[in-house]
Motif scaffolding. Structure first.
Motif, PDB file in Angstrom:
ATOM      1  N   LYS A 109       0.874  -1.140  -0.136  1.00  0.00           N
ATOM      2  CA  LYS A 109      -0.022  -0.203   0.014  1.00  0.00           C
ATOM      3  C   LYS A 109       0.710   1.204  -0.006  1.00  0.00           C
ATOM      4  O   LYS A 109       0.819   2.209  -0.800  1.00  0.00           O
ATOM      5  CB  LYS A 109      -0.930  -0.240   1.303  1.00  0.00           C
ATOM      6  CG  LYS A 109      -1.692   1.264   1.381  1.00  0.00           C
ATOM      7  CD  LYS A 109      -2.691   1.050   2.604  1.00  0.00           C
ATOM      8  CE  LYS A 109      -1.848   1.371   3.889  1.00  0.00           C
ATOM      9  NZ  LYS A 109      -2.830   1.395   4.859  1.00  0.00           N
ATOM     10  N   THR A 164       2.674   1.466  -3.072  1.00  0.00           N
ATOM     11  CA  THR A 164       1.842   2.250  -4.342  1.00  0.00           C
ATOM     12  C   THR A 164       1.727   3.734  -4.227  1.00  0.00           C
ATOM     13  O   THR A 164       2.018   4.528  -5.195  1.00  0.00           O
ATOM     14  CB  THR A 164       0.329   1.623  -4.053  1.00  0.00           C
ATOM     15  OG1 THR A 164       0.396   0.370  -4.148  1.00  0.00           O
ATOM     16  CG2 THR A 164      -0.579   2.350  -5.195  1.00  0.00           C
ATOM     17  N   ARG A 165       1.708   4.339  -2.913  1.00  0.00           N
ATOM     18  CA  ARG A 165       1.597   5.543  -2.644  1.00  0.00           C
ATOM     19  C   ARG A 165       2.999   6.675  -3.087  1.00  0.00           C
ATOM     20  O   ARG A 165       2.785   7.515  -3.640  1.00  0.00           O
ATOM     21  CB  ARG A 165       1.025   5.931  -1.183  1.00  0.00           C
ATOM     22  CG  ARG A 165      -0.140   5.590  -1.028  1.00  0.00           C
ATOM     23  CD  ARG A 165      -0.621   5.790   0.541  1.00  0.00           C
ATOM     24  NE  ARG A 165      -1.986   5.418   0.622  1.00  0.00           N
ATOM     25  CZ  ARG A 165      -2.503   5.256   1.892  1.00  0.00           C
ATOM     26  NH1 ARG A 165      -1.880   5.635   2.999  1.00  0.00           N
ATOM     27  NH2 ARG A 165      -3.903   5.263   2.200  1.00  0.00           N
ATOM     28  N   GLN A 187       0.133   6.626 -13.747  1.00  0.00           N
ATOM     29  CA  GLN A 187      -1.008   6.392 -12.561  1.00  0.00           C
ATOM     30  C   GLN A 187      -0.655   5.017 -11.951  1.00  0.00           C
ATOM     31  O   GLN A 187      -0.510   4.023 -12.429  1.00  0.00           O
ATOM     32  CB  GLN A 187      -2.447   6.425 -12.965  1.00  0.00           C
ATOM     33  CG  GLN A 187      -2.827   7.870 -13.234  1.00  0.00           C
ATOM     34  CD  GLN A 187      -2.378   8.223 -14.741  1.00  0.00           C
ATOM     35  OE1 GLN A 187      -2.977   7.444 -15.585  1.00  0.00           O
ATOM     36  NE2 GLN A 187      -1.804   9.551 -15.052  1.00  0.00           N
ATOM     37  N   ASN A 222      -1.998   2.567  -8.989  1.00  0.00           N
ATOM     38  CA  ASN A 222      -3.078   2.497  -7.706  1.00  0.00           C
ATOM     39  C   ASN A 222      -3.230   1.028  -7.240  1.00  0.00           C
ATOM     40  O   ASN A 222      -2.403   0.172  -7.811  1.00  0.00           O
ATOM     41  CB  ASN A 222      -4.448   2.744  -8.434  1.00  0.00           C
ATOM     42  CG  ASN A 222      -4.586   4.367  -8.767  1.00  0.00           C
ATOM     43  OD1 ASN A 222      -4.454   5.183  -7.696  1.00  0.00           O
ATOM     44  ND2 ASN A 222      -4.402   4.980  -9.877  1.00  0.00           N
ATOM     45  N   SER A 261      -9.510   6.731 -15.160  1.00  0.00           N
ATOM     46  CA  SER A 261      -8.782   7.148 -14.001  1.00  0.00           C
ATOM     47  C   SER A 261      -7.437   7.737 -13.851  1.00  0.00           C
ATOM     48  O   SER A 261      -6.654   7.872 -13.439  1.00  0.00           O
ATOM     49  CB  SER A 261      -8.594   5.698 -13.462  1.00  0.00           C
ATOM     50  OG  SER A 261      -7.629   4.865 -14.167  1.00  0.00           O
ATOM     51  N   VAL A 321      -6.571   9.766 -11.063  1.00  0.00           N
ATOM     52  CA  VAL A 321      -6.700   8.770  -9.919  1.00  0.00           C
ATOM     53  C   VAL A 321      -5.457   8.359  -9.527  1.00  0.00           C
ATOM     54  O   VAL A 321      -4.772   7.453 -10.492  1.00  0.00           O
ATOM     55  CB  VAL A 321      -7.755   7.819  -9.850  1.00  0.00           C
ATOM     56  CG1 VAL A 321      -7.795   6.751  -8.797  1.00  0.00           C
ATOM     57  CG2 VAL A 321      -9.079   8.351 -10.211  1.00  0.00           C
ATOM     58  N   ASN A 322      -4.761   8.764  -8.237  1.00  0.00           N
ATOM     59  CA  ASN A 322      -3.159   8.089  -8.345  1.00  0.00           C
ATOM     60  C   ASN A 322      -2.883   7.944  -6.714  1.00  0.00           C
ATOM     61  O   ASN A 322      -3.434   8.668  -5.967  1.00  0.00           O
ATOM     62  CB  ASN A 322      -2.522   9.286  -8.947  1.00  0.00           C
ATOM     63  CG  ASN A 322      -1.011   8.834  -9.319  1.00  0.00           C
ATOM     64  OD1 ASN A 322      -0.921   7.483  -9.395  1.00  0.00           O
ATOM     65  ND2 ASN A 322      -0.539   9.485 -10.313  1.00  0.00           N
ATOM     66  N   GLY A 323      -2.244   6.934  -6.600  1.00  0.00           N
ATOM     67  CA  GLY A 323      -1.899   6.340  -5.263  1.00  0.00           C
ATOM     68  C   GLY A 323      -3.205   6.041  -4.341  1.00  0.00           C
ATOM     69  O   GLY A 323      -3.072   6.006  -2.945  1.00  0.00           O
ATOM     70  N   GLN A 324      -4.075   5.659  -5.016  1.00  0.00           N
ATOM     71  CA  GLN A 324      -5.238   5.017  -4.079  1.00  0.00           C
ATOM     72  C   GLN A 324      -5.396   3.559  -4.089  1.00  0.00           C
ATOM     73  O   GLN A 324      -4.822   2.791  -5.246  1.00  0.00           O
ATOM     74  CB  GLN A 324      -6.596   5.580  -4.812  1.00  0.00           C
ATOM     75  CG  GLN A 324      -6.559   7.219  -4.927  1.00  0.00           C
ATOM     76  CD  GLN A 324      -6.666   7.764  -3.583  1.00  0.00           C
ATOM     77  OE1 GLN A 324      -7.234   7.499  -2.572  1.00  0.00           O
ATOM     78  NE2 GLN A 324      -5.542   8.691  -3.507  1.00  0.00           N
ATOM     79  N   VAL A 325      -5.920   2.920  -2.850  1.00  0.00           N
ATOM     80  CA  VAL A 325      -6.302   1.669  -2.981  1.00  0.00           C
ATOM     81  C   VAL A 325      -7.608   1.417  -3.167  1.00  0.00           C
ATOM     82  O   VAL A 325      -8.505   1.856  -2.103  1.00  0.00           O
ATOM     83  CB  VAL A 325      -5.602   0.860  -1.765  1.00  0.00           C
ATOM     84  CG1 VAL A 325      -6.105  -0.662  -1.651  1.00  0.00           C
ATOM     85  CG2 VAL A 325      -4.099   0.913  -1.838  1.00  0.00           C
ATOM     86  N   ILE A 326      -8.270   0.855  -4.039  1.00  0.00           N
ATOM     87  CA  ILE A 326      -9.796   0.597  -4.104  1.00  0.00           C
ATOM     88  C   ILE A 326     -10.208  -0.866  -3.628  1.00  0.00           C
ATOM     89  O   ILE A 326      -9.454  -1.806  -3.893  1.00  0.00           O
ATOM     90  CB  ILE A 326     -10.233   0.809  -5.410  1.00  0.00           C
ATOM     91  CG1 ILE A 326      -9.949   2.190  -5.991  1.00  0.00           C
ATOM     92  CG2 ILE A 326     -11.899   0.625  -5.607  1.00  0.00           C
ATOM     93  CD1 ILE A 326     -10.507   2.193  -7.336  1.00  0.00           C
TER      94      ILE A 326
END
Length: 260
Positions: free
Chosen positions: A165, A168-169, A181, A183, A236, A239-244
């Motif tokens: 996690k 990823t960030r 990106q 994610n 997306s 959308v960056n650095g996110q965990v869905i």
């Protein structure tokens, strides 16, 4: 819906030979992507490639260990030579060892970290070079519920997925200015061949998952496809650095609500 169109895109999916990896790969292929599948052994990879081709998808396989930086670099070079630019990377390859921490060998702990975290770093670094040069790319790391929650007997796996996690960030922070990106997807509990033995009626863990999940069921592997397509597509781009987390609502609650 051109935002979600992946026609002409080349997608590398590590370990995309069964289960959730295969479901996400199929979702990308249905959106038009060409599949480049990796695995560390040949026979299951050949079986998976045959399956993809029988479904009408364009798919090629490469055999190597994602933790071997030298071999991974050779294979990524071979991919780029054969297929051109790589537009999408799904870091799906991973292992888990269910051993209580007090009993776990340090060498086994390191092995899980190496596959689930270091391997992701190696593949991301190698493939991101081309993405950065082109100013375009999508990297999707397969995180886990254990990126957020602890549980007994999975200390190495949880450590790796928690680290993933943050990787990823960090990668998103470094590469966002290059229009790359990075994610993550955090699957909940899914109905796969691996979980089949514990999904029978009356099994304590089956009852626990159903009672703990607001959706009241295990996830179907196909439930991940839409999220994978979203994170791989132009939809997306900011959308960056996110965990869905695709988990049926587990992380949203301390328990499944009553029927009242």
């Amino acid at each position: 819906m051109n935002l979600f169109d992946l026609k002409g895109k080349k997608a590398v999916i590590t370990g995309g030979i069964h289960g959730l990896g295969m479901a996400m790969a199929e979702g990308l292929a249905q959106a038009g992507a060409e599949l480049i599948i990796t695995n560390n052994t040949l026979e299951p990879l050949e079986t998976a490639i045959e399956y993809y081709k029988n479904k009408g998808y364009k798919a090629t396989g490469y055999v190597f260990d994602v933790t071997d930086e030298v071999e991974a670099e050779k294979q990524v070079t071979a991919m780029e030579t054969a297929h051109g630019q790589i537009d999408i990377l799904v870091n799906n390859a991973g292992i888990i060892m269910r051993v209580m921490a007090i009993d776990m060998k340090v060498e086994d702990f390191r092995k899980v970290i190496d596959v689930d975290l270091v391997g992701v770093f190696i593949m991301s670094k190698l493939i991101a070079k081309g993405m950065i040069a082109r100013k375009a790319g999508k990297i999707i790391n397969i995180c886990s519920m254990m990126s957020e929650l602890g549980r007994d007997n999975v200390s190495a796996y949880a450590s790796a997925k928690g680290g993933l996690k943050m990787l990823t960030r960090s990668l998103a922070t470094e590469w966002a200015r290059h229009n790359v990106q990075v994610n993550g997807i955090g699957p909940g509990y899914f109905a796969t061949s691996q979980t089949e033995p514990i999904r029978v009626d009356g099994h304590p863990f089956n009852e626990f998952i159903i009672s703990r999940t607001p959706a009241g069921r295990w996830g179907d592997p196909e439930d991940l496809a839409g999220t994978a397509v979203f994170l791989a597509s132009d939809a997306s781009n900011f959308v960056n650095g996110q965990v869905i987390y695709v988990d049926g609502g587990i992380l949203a609650t301390i328990g499944k609500p009553s029927n009242e």
